[in-house]
Structures are given as structure tokens and as C-alpha cells.
Design a protein around this motif. Structure first.
Motif, PDB file in Angstrom:
ATOM      1  N   TYR A 195       5.538  -4.536   9.647  1.00 17.11           N
ATOM      2  CA  TYR A 195       4.212  -4.121   9.193  1.00 17.11           C
ATOM      3  C   TYR A 195       3.898  -4.759   7.838  1.00 17.11           C
ATOM      4  O   TYR A 195       2.812  -5.289   7.616  1.00 17.11           O
ATOM      5  CB  TYR A 195       4.139  -2.602   9.088  1.00 17.11           C
ATOM      6  N   VAL A 198       2.905  -8.326   8.125  1.00 12.81           N
ATOM      7  CA  VAL A 198       1.577  -8.576   8.674  1.00 12.81           C
ATOM      8  C   VAL A 198       0.484  -8.100   7.714  1.00 12.81           C
ATOM      9  O   VAL A 198      -0.455  -8.809   7.395  1.00 12.81           O
ATOM     10  CB  VAL A 198       1.418  -7.844  10.032  1.00 12.81           C
ATOM     11  N   ALA A 199       0.646  -6.869   7.227  1.00 15.70           N
ATOM     12  CA  ALA A 199      -0.448  -6.248   6.478  1.00 15.70           C
ATOM     13  C   ALA A 199      -0.287  -6.353   4.964  1.00 15.70           C
ATOM     14  O   ALA A 199      -1.225  -6.114   4.221  1.00 15.70           O
ATOM     15  CB  ALA A 199      -0.585  -4.786   6.891  1.00 15.70           C
ATOM     16  N   GLY A 200       0.922  -6.690   4.507  1.00 17.49           N
ATOM     17  CA  GLY A 200       1.144  -6.684   3.062  1.00 17.49           C
ATOM     18  C   GLY A 200       1.152  -8.075   2.471  1.00 17.49           C
ATOM     19  O   GLY A 200       0.880  -9.063   3.163  1.00 17.49           O
ATOM     20  N   ILE A 278       3.835  -4.070   0.506  1.00 12.55           N
ATOM     21  CA  ILE A 278       2.821  -3.011   0.575  1.00 12.55           C
ATOM     22  C   ILE A 278       2.361  -2.648  -0.832  1.00 12.55           C
ATOM     23  O   ILE A 278       1.178  -2.439  -1.089  1.00 12.55           O
ATOM     24  CB  ILE A 278       3.390  -1.772   1.307  1.00 12.55           C
ATOM     25  N   THR A 282      -1.560  -2.981  -2.380  1.00 11.72           N
ATOM     26  CA  THR A 282      -2.272  -1.726  -2.606  1.00 11.72           C
ATOM     27  C   THR A 282      -2.733  -1.609  -4.049  1.00 11.72           C
ATOM     28  O   THR A 282      -1.900  -1.552  -4.953  1.00 11.72           O
ATOM     29  CB  THR A 282      -1.340  -0.521  -2.284  1.00 11.72           C
ATOM     30  N   ALA A 301       0.807   3.025   3.613  1.00  7.80           N
ATOM     31  CA  ALA A 301       0.959   2.227   4.837  1.00  7.80           C
ATOM     32  C   ALA A 301       0.812   3.117   6.077  1.00  7.80           C
ATOM     33  O   ALA A 301       0.062   2.798   7.000  1.00  7.80           O
ATOM     34  CB  ALA A 301       2.308   1.526   4.841  1.00  7.80           C
ATOM     35  N   ASN A 304      -2.641   4.239   7.071  1.00  9.73           N
ATOM     36  CA  ASN A 304      -3.641   3.246   7.455  1.00  9.73           C
ATOM     37  C   ASN A 304      -3.235   2.374   8.630  1.00  9.73           C
ATOM     38  O   ASN A 304      -3.932   1.444   8.983  1.00  9.73           O
ATOM     39  CB  ASN A 304      -3.970   2.353   6.255  1.00  9.73           C
ATOM     40  N   MET A 305      -2.085   2.661   9.222  1.00 10.07           N
ATOM     41  CA  MET A 305      -1.674   1.809  10.332  1.00 10.07           C
ATOM     42  C   MET A 305      -1.767   2.571  11.648  1.00 10.07           C
ATOM     43  O   MET A 305      -1.728   3.801  11.675  1.00 10.07           O
ATOM     44  CB  MET A 305      -0.235   1.303  10.117  1.00 10.07           C
TER      45      MET A 305
END
Ligand code: PHE
Length: 452
Positions: A195, A198-200, A278, A282, A301, A304-305
Motif C-alpha cells: 500500500y 502505491v499510495a505513499g 505514508i 500525509t 492509511a 483512506n484505503m
């Protein structure tokens, strides 16, 4: 044989690795390592930590297991036995006593932090992280710390859980739990890592953890890194010695210790790699935010995932369990010592020690709220002081004493006999590190950390 029968819990060879990994992997890896890395400049700190694990932690851990397996008793009596058979003063057993005392002190504040994980677990179950951002997550964490009743509730629950297992004996329950849970924890961390990738801000996280700046090296950082290397491997507290005392004679100590050290290090590195991206992604939180890092970054995290409720619950359940298998290994050597030394019943000793740790833990609870302004302990509050004294003073001191005792005082044939599975070269390498590298390094860092 008596004692082995009495404590015979390790069904087979591999259990030491599992139990010792259960002890080693805990809040130290998932909660503490990322935030002290954040506070101490990232890459340089990580590098020192890795070097200390490999060159000091592993040799001392082997020494501790050797003492435990040779003695087949609680930490104090194990060291005494080695001393007697080496024809030196039995007072060397003070090393074991220092370890038991350290374990007790750590138990007191460790349970408080483990309580935070329980509190977050209950929030996660209620879907409470949904929509959190950096600011609301920080505010929620501050609100928890400001509430002594809530902290005490979870601290009490957590100590209760630990007492329960130790009262029933560390038999099947722990063995099975550790066997299933450790791989699960690792899997979940890998998922979070995915995660974060991908998102951080993954690249930034990676740079932060592995870019090495010479200017970031400091005595204080070195002292913290070494204290943490001992803490995370559960060294100098009797825990590994106690678990080693249940190890079958045939098992190769070196191999097992290396496995535990590698697993423990992997969990810490993956936890950091999952958290920092993350953190960087943020707004409102930064790597140096201190003890709240895990409790602030990850809920953001999870909130919001997709599937965040499930992952959130799973994560805090597993953190709790990792902490649980660690506190069990903190309480067990204390109980073993008190029962064998003072003849107290197991239940009485268990209740007495856990009760005292709980009481002392209240001092840590209050450090975050009512007593936050009390810094009468060398400029620190109760929590800060216990953290400092155990990890920066008692652990290096215990390690130093152990390295000196095993490296210089204990009879070589006895050591060689315990390490008979290892080749001559491996044995020599270990003994050389223990004799010539560990003591001066530990001494230097012990002193350097004080004056830094
Ligand atoms: N090693 C554990 C951790 O990293 C803490 C611990 C220390 C547990 C000593 C047992 C004994 O969280």
C-alpha cells in the motif's frame, strides 16, 4: 534432567526460533524502530543499528543462549552454574539478577504502550479511522494520551492477558500462537508495504531509511541504536537465556540465533518501509514526530484505503499479539527467578510481579498527562526515565558484563561443548568478537551516550 522435565515446553527443535522470535518481534520493531529512526536522522541510524545487530547483538545473543542451555535454570542460577563450573566467584550471577530487574522495569512501561494498541484495535473495530487525516489522527492520539483512565484501562487489560498465559504456563498456547501469528504479522506488513508503495511517497521513504550521511552520525544516535539493538533482540534481560534453557542439546545455537536476528531485523525494516512513505505523503506528520508515529501514520492509511477496516483491525490485533508474546517473555524469567529463589508459589509470584509492574506502569501512564510537567528524574518524566535507564544504561551494562563473563571468564571447554555443532572457525570468530569487539564497543557507547 529434573528441571528440563519440569519446564519441558519446547516440543521440537524449531520452537526456540519461534519463541525467541515471538519475544524479539514486538513493539520494538513496529512501534519503536521507525520512530527512533525518524528522530535520529534516518539512514545513518539504520546503518549503525544493522552493524550493532550483526557484530554485537548476535555474539551476545549466542553467549546468552549458551549460558541458558548450559545452566538449564532461571537466569540467575544459570549464570551461577557457569561461574561455579569455571571456578570463579558465584557473584557473577548478578548479571542474571540485573537482567531480571531490567525485564521487570521494561514490563511496566511496555504494557502501557501495548495498551495503546488495544485502544486502537477497539477504534478500528468500530470503523473509527474512516476519513482520518494527519491532523485528526494526531489529535486522536493526543486525546488518548491525555486520558489516564482510558490508558489505565487498556494497560490493565494487557497485563491481565500476560498474567493469564504465564499463570497457565507457556505451553501449547504460546507455541501455537507464535507459530501462526508471526507469519501472519509478516504478511500483513508486506501488504502495508504494498500500500505504501502505491499510495505513499515510496522513493522518499526509501531514501530516508537508506541514504547515509556521515554528518548524521552521533554518539547519542549510536547509544540509542545500540540500546535498541539489545532491546529488539530481547537481550540482557534473561528472556533469551530462559528460552535457551529449554533448547534441545542437539540444536545448533548459532544457526538458530542467526535466524531470529534476521527475522527480527526484517520485520523492523519492513515496518519502517511501510510507515515512512505514508508519513511523507500525509500533510501534518513528519518522521521526527516521536512515539506517536505508528499510531498517527497508519490509521490515516487505514482510514483512506479500500478494506481499511479489516486491515486496520488485523494490524492492531497483530501488534497486540506481537507485544503479548514479548511481555510473556519478560514476565516469565521474573516469575521463574522468584519461585525458584524465594520458594513462592507460581501464582503468588506471578500476581506479585505483575501487580508491581502494573503499579509502576501507572507512573508511565501519568507521564503523558497529569505528571507531564514533572521532570524530576534527571530532567525526564517517569516514562522517559525508565526508557532511558533500561535501554541506554542497563542493557549495555548487562551486555558488557555478559561479554566479559562468557568471553574472558567462563571455561572455554564448556562453551565449546555447547557450540559443538559449529565449526572451529565459526567458534573462533564468535569468541573473538565477544572478547575483543563487544566489551570496548559497549563501554564506549555506554559512556559516550551519557556525555553526548
Ligand atoms: N524485543 C521486544 C521488542 O522488540 C521487547 C522485549 C525485550 C521483549 C526484552 C522481551 C524481552 O518489542
Amino acid at each position: 534432567m529434573e528441571r528440563i522435565k519440569q519446564h519441558a515446553i519446547w516440543g521440537h527443535k524449531g520452537t526456540f526460533v519461534l519463541a525467541a522470535t515471538g519475544s524479539a518481534v514486538g513493539l520494538g520493531n513496529i512501534w519503536k524502530f521507525p520512530y527512533i529512526t525518524g528522530e535520529n536522522g534516518g539512514g545513518a541510524f539504520v546503518l549503525m543499528y544493522l552493524v550493532f545487530i550483526a557484530l554485537i547483538g548476535v555474539p551476545v545473543m549466542i553467549a546468552e543462549v549458551v549460558l541458558g542451555r548450559h545452566g538449564r535454570a532461571n537466569p540467575v542460577d544459570s549464570v551461577r552454574k557457569m561461574a561455579q563450573q569455571s571456578r570463579v566467584s558465584p557473584h557473577w550471577s548478578l548479571i542474571g539478577a540485573l537482567g531480571v530487574l531490567t525485564a521487570f522495569l521494561i514490563l511496566s512501561f511496555y504494557s502501557v504502550v501495548a495498551g495503546w494498541a488495544l485502544d486502537y484495535m477497539s477504534t478500528a473495530v468500530q470503523g473509527g479511522f474512516s476519513g482520518w487525516n494527519g491532523e485528526s489522527a494526531s489529535a486522536a492520539f493526543d486525546a488518548l494520551l491525555a486520558d489516564p483512565a482510558r490508558l489505565m484501562l487498556w494497560q490493565t487489560v494487557f497485563i491481565g492477558l500476560t498474567v493469564l498465559v504465564v499463570a497457565f504456563g507457556v505451553t501449547r498456547g504460546l507455541e501455537t500462537a507464535v507459530r501462526v501469528l508471526m507469519p501472519l504479522l509478516f504478511l500483513l506488513l508486506l501488504l502495508l508495504l504494498g500500500y505504501a508503495a502505491v499510495a505513499g511517497e515510496f522513493a522518499q521513504g526509501l531514501h530516508f531509511m537508506f541514504d547515509f550521511n556521515v554528518s548524521d552520525l552521533s554518539w547519542q544516535g549510536a547509544s540509542i541504536a545500540l540500546g535498541h539493538a539489545f532491546f529488539t533482540l530481547s537481550l540482557a534481560m534473561g528472556a533469551i537465556m530462559a528460552y535457551g534453557s529449554y533448547m534441545p542439546g542437539k540444536a545448533s545455537i548459532g544457526k538458530m540465533v542467526l535466524t531470529v536476528a534476521v527475522l527480527d531485523t526484517l520485520v523492523a525494516l519492513v515496518a519502517g518501509l511501510a510507515m515512512f512513505p505514508i508519513v511523507f505523503a500525509t500533510p501534518g506528520i513528519s518522521p521526527g514526530d516521536g512515539p506517536g508515529l505508528m499510531f498517527v501514520s497508519l490509521p490515516v492509511a487505514f482510514g483512506n484505503m479500500p478494506g481499511g477496516v479489516i486491515f486496520g483491525v488485523a494490524f492492531f490485533v497483530l501488534v497486540t499479539l506481537a507485544a503479548w508474546s514479548s511481555t510473556i517473555s519478560l514476565l516469565e524469567p521474573c516469575v521463574a527467578y522468584i519461585t525458584e529463589r524465594f520458594g513462592l508459589k507460581r501464582y503468588t509470584a506471578n500476581g506479585l510481579i505483575a501487580g508491581s509492574a502494573w503499579l509502576l506502569g501507572i507512573g508511565s501512564v501519568l507521564s503523558f498527562n497529569h505528571w507531564a510537567d514533572f521532570t524530576g528524574l534527571f530532567g525526564m518524566n517517569v516514562f522517559g526515565f525508565l526508557d532511558f535507564v533500561t535501554q541506554r544504561v542497563m542493557l549495555p551494562l548487562g551486555g558488557l558484563a555478559m561479554a566479559l563473563f562468557v568471553g574472558w571468564v567462563a571455561r572455554r571447554e564448556l562453551l565449546r561443548h555447547e557450540l559443538r555443532q559449529e565449526s572451529e572457525g565459526q567458534f573462533e570468530l564468535w569468541l573473538t568478537l565477544l572478547k575483543y569487539l563487544c566489551p570496548p564497543a559497549l563501554l564506549l557507547i555506554l559512556i559516550g551516550g551519557f556525555w553526548a
